[in-house]
Design a protein around this motif. Structure first.
Motif, PDB file in Angstrom:
ATOM      1  N   ILE A  54      -0.022  11.949 -32.602  1.00  0.00           N
ATOM      2  CA  ILE A  54      -0.358  10.548 -32.338  1.00  0.00           C
ATOM      3  C   ILE A  54       0.450  10.023 -31.150  1.00  0.00           C
ATOM      4  O   ILE A  54      -0.088   9.382 -30.240  1.00  0.00           O
ATOM      5  CB  ILE A  54      -0.080   9.679 -33.585  1.00  0.00           C
ATOM      6  CG1 ILE A  54      -1.035  10.059 -34.718  1.00  0.00           C
ATOM      7  CG2 ILE A  54      -0.221   8.187 -33.254  1.00  0.00           C
ATOM      8  CD1 ILE A  54      -0.723   9.399 -36.046  1.00  0.00           C
ATOM      9  N   TYR A  57      -0.698  11.511 -27.909  1.00  0.00           N
ATOM     10  CA  TYR A  57      -2.012  10.974 -27.541  1.00  0.00           C
ATOM     11  C   TYR A  57      -1.861   9.709 -26.692  1.00  0.00           C
ATOM     12  O   TYR A  57      -2.556   9.524 -25.689  1.00  0.00           O
ATOM     13  CB  TYR A  57      -2.819  10.672 -28.801  1.00  0.00           C
ATOM     14  CG  TYR A  57      -4.148  10.001 -28.546  1.00  0.00           C
ATOM     15  CD1 TYR A  57      -5.271  10.752 -28.193  1.00  0.00           C
ATOM     16  CD2 TYR A  57      -4.289   8.622 -28.649  1.00  0.00           C
ATOM     17  CE1 TYR A  57      -6.499  10.139 -27.945  1.00  0.00           C
ATOM     18  CE2 TYR A  57      -5.505   7.995 -28.407  1.00  0.00           C
ATOM     19  CZ  TYR A  57      -6.602   8.761 -28.059  1.00  0.00           C
ATOM     20  OH  TYR A  57      -7.808   8.137 -27.811  1.00  0.00           O
ATOM     21  N   ILE A  83      -7.128  14.009 -31.995  1.00  0.00           N
ATOM     22  CA  ILE A  83      -7.353  13.022 -33.066  1.00  0.00           C
ATOM     23  C   ILE A  83      -7.748  13.738 -34.353  1.00  0.00           C
ATOM     24  O   ILE A  83      -7.261  13.408 -35.445  1.00  0.00           O
ATOM     25  CB  ILE A  83      -8.439  12.017 -32.651  1.00  0.00           C
ATOM     26  CG1 ILE A  83      -7.944  11.158 -31.479  1.00  0.00           C
ATOM     27  CG2 ILE A  83      -8.820  11.118 -33.836  1.00  0.00           C
ATOM     28  CD1 ILE A  83      -8.989  10.236 -30.900  1.00  0.00           C
ATOM     29  N   THR A  87      -5.583  13.868 -37.856  1.00  0.00           N
ATOM     30  CA  THR A  87      -6.220  13.460 -39.113  1.00  0.00           C
ATOM     31  C   THR A  87      -6.107  14.564 -40.162  1.00  0.00           C
ATOM     32  O   THR A  87      -5.812  14.300 -41.335  1.00  0.00           O
ATOM     33  CB  THR A  87      -7.703  13.129 -38.880  1.00  0.00           C
ATOM     34  OG1 THR A  87      -7.815  12.097 -37.886  1.00  0.00           O
ATOM     35  CG2 THR A  87      -8.361  12.652 -40.167  1.00  0.00           C
ATOM     36  N   THR A 117       1.481   4.644 -35.102  1.00  0.00           N
ATOM     37  CA  THR A 117       0.334   4.262 -34.273  1.00  0.00           C
ATOM     38  C   THR A 117       0.631   2.970 -33.520  1.00  0.00           C
ATOM     39  O   THR A 117       0.367   2.856 -32.312  1.00  0.00           O
ATOM     40  CB  THR A 117      -0.925   4.087 -35.143  1.00  0.00           C
ATOM     41  OG1 THR A 117      -1.169   5.295 -35.869  1.00  0.00           O
ATOM     42  CG2 THR A 117      -2.132   3.769 -34.272  1.00  0.00           C
TER      43      THR A 117
END
Length: 276
Positions: A54, A57, A83, A87, A117
């Motif tokens: 995350i 990213y 992603i 997950t 996040t």
């Protein structure tokens, strides 16, 4: 395979492993049961890797600019695949926690993913990155301690105190790191130092150290004289680091090194006191 293993960072993993083993010794008063400790560590590391994906990213542009050897920055994996990987890893960590650990651990995994996040999205715009990072280190302690499902209120309080000490010292150290300009990237990010100024940041950092010292005294009545002797060493080092940064912010690098030493002594103090 290289695309996936590139998200596994050795230093954070070793830190998580060490903190979990230490807090389980503190929570149980004995060496941790191998099977349970292994499951706890595995769950934490899977979750950590998910959080790393995350973070990477959101850092793609910066990592490419700095030419870091990371899967997303080197286009070894697409953003969509990253992603999906995050997950999948998050789901695996939840399943492990649900079936083998405690509801508190599962809750921490969910909260940490949400906070990561938010943190990754806003860290270039927020001066509170040090607070976030302090929280994450403290949450590892809570995760490892509560994975033992402590029934004793005293153990729960002890776990929370240890987590608070690590969170506070981690945040103080990170703030000092943001004050230091020797790495040449000080003003490339918004931090407490660049947002409010070095002096204000040093006062905040020193304040966190003062809170840490006062909190560290609380377990003395429970853990006894051996703990008091060792934690006193950590507190003296912390006080010195806080005083140095208040005297002059040029001592930021030196002070954060002293804090790192004190963090090791803090954990060692609790572990030794728990085993004796």
């Amino acid at each position: 395979m290289k695309r996936v293993t590139g998200f596994a960072r050795i230093y954070p993993m070793i830190k998580v492993l060490t903190l979990i083993i230490a807090i389980q010794i503190i929570a149980t008063g004995d060496l941790p049961q191998i099977t349970h400790a292994s499951i706890t560590i595995l769950t934490a590391l899977v979750s950590l890797t998910s959080l790393t994906v995350i973070n990477d990213y959101f850092d793609i542009k910066e990592d490419k600019t700095r030419k870091l050897k990371r899967p997303l920055a080197q286009d070894q994996i697409t953003e969509e695949s990253a992603i999906a990987l995050a997950t999948l890893l998050f789901s695996i960590s939840l399943a492990l926690s649900h079936y083998f650990l405690t509801p508190t651990c599962t809750f921490i995994l969910i909260i940490n993913t949400i906070i990561m996040t938010i943190y990754s999205h806003y860290k270039e715009k927020s001066p509170l990155c040090a607070i976030y990072q302090g929280y994450f280190n403290g949450s590892v302690i809570i995760f490892g301690g509560f994975s033992t499902n402590p029934q004793n209120i005293a153990i729960i309080k002890l776990t929370v105190i240890v987590a608070s000490l690590i969170a506070l010292t981690s945040a103080a150290r990170k703030i000092m790191h943001s004050i230091d300009s020797q790495n040449g990237i000080k003003y490339k990010r918004i931090t407490l130092a660049t947002y409010y100024g070095d002096k204000t940041a040093s006062i905040i950092s020193a304040s966190l150290i003062i809170i840490t010292i006062f909190l560290s005294i609380i377990p003395t009545t429970t853990l006894g004289q051996n703990y008091l002797y060792m934690i006193s060493i950590a507190d003296i080092i912390l006080a010195y680091a806080g005083l140095r940064i208040l005297i002059n912010t040029k001592y930021a690098m030196e002070s954060q090194r002293f804090i790192k030493i004190s963090m090791i002594i803090i954990m060692f103090s609790f572990v030794v006191a728990a085993l004796l």
